[in-house]
Design a protein around this motif. Structure first.
Motif, PDB file in Angstrom:
ATOM      1  N   ASN A 167      12.009   5.681 -10.453  1.00  0.00           N
ATOM      2  CA  ASN A 167      13.074   6.021 -11.215  1.00  0.00           C
ATOM      3  C   ASN A 167      14.420   5.726 -10.789  1.00  0.00           C
ATOM      4  OD1 ASN A 167      11.096   7.215 -13.036  1.00  0.00           O
ATOM      5  ND2 ASN A 167      10.645   9.015 -11.700  1.00  0.00           N
ATOM      6  N   SER A 181       8.016   8.072  -8.548  1.00  0.00           N
ATOM      7  CA  SER A 181       7.603   8.971  -9.627  1.00  0.00           C
ATOM      8  C   SER A 181       6.840  10.179  -8.938  1.00  0.00           C
ATOM      9  CB  SER A 181       6.792   8.296 -10.616  1.00  0.00           C
ATOM     10  OG  SER A 181       6.277   9.481 -11.513  1.00  0.00           O
ATOM     11  N   ARG A 196      19.025   7.464 -17.156  1.00  0.00           N
ATOM     12  CA  ARG A 196      17.758   7.404 -16.160  1.00  0.00           C
ATOM     13  C   ARG A 196      16.758   6.318 -16.641  1.00  0.00           C
ATOM     14  NH1 ARG A 196      17.503  13.280 -17.492  1.00  0.00           N
ATOM     15  NH2 ARG A 196      18.284  14.384 -15.426  1.00  0.00           N
ATOM     16  N   SER A 217      13.222   3.870 -15.619  1.00  0.00           N
ATOM     17  CA  SER A 217      11.999   3.923 -15.253  1.00  0.00           C
ATOM     18  C   SER A 217      11.221   2.673 -15.154  1.00  0.00           C
ATOM     19  CB  SER A 217      11.015   4.868 -15.748  1.00  0.00           C
ATOM     20  OG  SER A 217      11.569   6.210 -15.709  1.00  0.00           O
TER      21      SER A 217
END
Length: 665
Positions: free
Chosen positions: A598, A590, A658, A660
């Motif tokens: 990520n 990040s 995406r 995380s």
């Protein structure tokens, strides 16, 4: 010198009047609106008012009425561009002296003003009005001195919360001290319930509140006006008025009111802010008039009485407001308690008493100790901190079948003592909880029904090839082509059912927040790619591309669950473009400095539409004709159970997902 008030929006009109009037006899004041001269009109400082109006405008009537309301006896002249007989008639009916047309004719205006104020009458009045003889100051009746009278008057003020008793005792004191024979006190109407002001501005009448020497019923239909007469004069001047004074003798209305009431003196009752009443007296019991010193003492006493009456009105209003709020709280089906800073129960309505004392029917009043201990602690902390608590659900021991929503709100007063209180609200939400539970059960049944339908459909699709080969097994068991086809059908069916079983397992699992095992993300993605590739036998061999900056990043979690989540995302990427099944994965830390990894998965498809991006993680939503539509649903549940997040952007040139996740080491 006479004072002439001119109301006009045209500056030239005031200039024209100033050029024709004698400055030695007339002082000219020019204002744009009547409200700008309210103070002068109310005080009687204006001798004549000249209005610049158009009689065909409805505003003209309002302006005339406004002037009359402030100064009923003030003569009014009107200048207008053109007359209309109906409007002119209305103007005269409203009390206008003359209606004149423009332009201003100086000779005509001067003649009318001189007729209105003849010089010889003024001189005659000055000569005829002898200077009042100053009466010798007489002391108060012996042995009562002024200090003794004031001492006894302080005892009268103990009745300050009962205006009727206060006035009665005050008049009896004046009779004993000064020898008052007949006296009447007129007051304004007290303020209404929940009013912002101490007085009611729309009430323009003073009515009898107390009297001695008269039958009160005789005064039931008599009132003094604040617009004229004795009440109007005292409202404007604010000082004592004798019946023999020039102001009283010069007003027919004032003289008539003095005569009807049979009194000789009128004294304003003030509360140090405004006029709230008028007190009128006749002569002493002995027939002698009052001295100026005695009237001054009565004036100051009445000022204190007026302040006490105003406070009694405010107290009565507070009592009425309090009673109304208590009635409202008492009528509510919701339980309401008000707890003081000393933990005293200031108020408890019937609903709260019934809820908290259901197991003690003989007890009728609530105390703080009747609250359950943990609820009492919350109320105590709210009172001390002055901070409201978020509403919460609660079940009392005596009501196991009922649910209540409890809110505890602080009351903070701005007094120097800063005493706090708390409002304790108990709202019965049993029916709401039942409806909510029924709605959840109904929703769950709908979900089970939908899941059963989709599962049956998906399992059925997986078993069709197997069932077809099973029917041909006896006839074609020795056929090599059939054997290969059967093997493929069995493998495909097992994979589909196995994937479906995994989805159900991960969807139903209860996750813990702590994962002792750490796994390397790059290894997970490679394993997930191979797993996804087994479910996607495409025409071309699928390709996986990592970012160049590949580091041994690790995350804490369940490796099987995370592998399945990445497998579902990569499988969607492979299915997005079967002719070119290329998947690229980029890993990076990040940029905010947080310990977050990520992961971006990109395919070569057309990208997600806005609807697909918004509904992609909904159960059973799919843009293809095959599959259960649970892939992204299970993926989101796994990722969020690992304290991560998933994002599906729309409107991109290719499909992007995406993820995380909190990184480890």
């Amino acid at each position: 010198m006479r004072t002439v008030l001119v109301i006009s929006r045209q500056e030239s009109f005031g200039t024209a009047l100033g050029s024709v009037l004698d400055p030695g006899k007339f002082q000219l004041l020019v204002k744009e609106a009547v409200g700008d001269a309210e103070f002068l009109l109310v005080r009687g400082a204006i001798d004549v008012t000249i209005l610049d109006l158009e009689l065909n405008d409805a505003r003209a009537t309002r302006v005339i009425e406004e002037v009359k309301s402030y100064a009923p006896s003030c003569p009014i002249f009107i200048y207008t561009a053109g007359k209309q007989w109906d409007w002119e008639e209305d103007a005269y009916l409203l009390g206008v002296e003359n209606v004149l047309t423009k332009p201003v004719r100086g000779k005509l205006l001067s003649t009318l003003l001189h007729r209105l104020f003849p010089e010889h009458e003024v001189k005659q009045a000055l000569v005829a009005a002898p200077a009042p003889e100053r009466q010798p100051a007489r002391p108060l009746h012996e042995p009562m001195r002024a200090l003794e009278a004031l001492r006894r008057f302080s005892g009268v003020l103990v009745h300050s919360l009962d205006s009727e008793a206060l006035l009665k005792q005050f008049l009896l004191l004046l009779r004993e001290v000064i020898g008052v024979n007949r006296a009447i006190i007129f007051l304004r109407k007290p303020t209404a319930l929940l009013s912002d002001t101490a007085l009611s501005p729309e009430d323009r009448w003073l009515r009898s509140a107390c009297c001695i020497g008269l039958d009160h019923s005789v005064l039931a239909h008599f009132a003094l006006s604040l617009g004229g007469g004795i009440g109007g004069h005292l409202h404007r001047e604010g000082r004592i008025l004798r019946a023999s004074s020039g102001d009283a003798q010069g007003s027919r209305e004032i003289s008539k009111e003095f005569q009807l009431l049979g009194v000789n003196v009128a004294i304003p009752v003030l509360d140090r802010q405004s006029l709230i009443g008028v007190a009128v007296f006749d002569e002493r019991l002995t027939g002698e008039p009052y001295t100026n010193e005695e009237l001054a003492v009565i004036f100051h006493m009445l000022e204190e009485v007026g302040l006490a009456i105003r406070n009694s009105w405010l107290h009565a209003q507070l009592q009425a407001n309090h009673a109304m709020v208590s009635d409202i709280l008492g009528a509510l089906g919701t339980g309401c308690l008000v707890i003081g800073s000393n933990l005293a129960m200031l108020h408890a309505n019937a609903a709260a008493t019934q809820i908290l004392l259901s197991d003690r029917p003989t007890k009728s009043s609530l105390e703080f100790t009747d609250l359950p201990q943990h609820l009492g602690s919350l109320a105590f902390s709210t009172i001390k901190s002055g901070t409201a608590l978020a509403p919460f659900k609660h079940q009392f021991e005596g009501h196991p079948e009922r649910w209540f929503r409890i809110s505890i709100l602080p009351f903070i007063t701005q007094t120097p003592a800063k005493s706090n209180a708390a409002l304790f609200v108990l709202e019965d939400i049993t029916e709401h909880e039942r409806a909510l539970r029924l709605e959840i059960e109904t929703s769950n049944l709908r979900l089970v029904k939908s899941m059963a339908e989709h599962l049956a459909h998906e399992i059925g699709n997986s078993l069709v090839p197997i069932s077809t080969h099973q029917q041909l097994l006896k006839e074609s068991i020795d056929d090599p082509e059939f054997q290969e086809s059967l093997s493929n059908a069995l493998a495909t069916g097992v994979k589909r059912i196995s994937r479906l079983a995994n989805q159900m397992v991960f969807l139903a699992r209860e996750w813990t927040k702590d994962f002792p095992e750490s796994v390397q993300v790059s290894d997970l993605i490679v394993e997930a790619f191979h797993e996804a590739h087994t479910y996607h036998p495409g025409k071309k061999v699928a390709q996986l591309a990592f970012s160049n900056n590949l580091a041994p990043w690790k995350v804490n979690g369940d490796p099987k669950a995370l592998r399945h989540a990445f497998s579902e995302i990569i499988l969607n990427a492979l299915q997005a473009n079967p002719d070119d099944p290329n998947v690229s994965v980029q890993l990076e830390e990040s940029s905010t400095g947080a310990a977050v990894l990520n992961v971006e998965v990109r395919d070569t498809g057309k990208g997600f539409t806005r609807e697909a991006a918004a509904r992609g993680s909904e159960p059973f939503y799919s843009t293809r004709n095959v599959g259960l539509g649970l892939g992204l649903t299970v993926t989101r549940r796994i990722i969020e159970s690992h304290q991560g997040s998933i994002e599906i952007p729309s409107g991109q040139s290719s499909g992007i997902v995406r993820i995380s996740l909190p990184s480890h080491g």
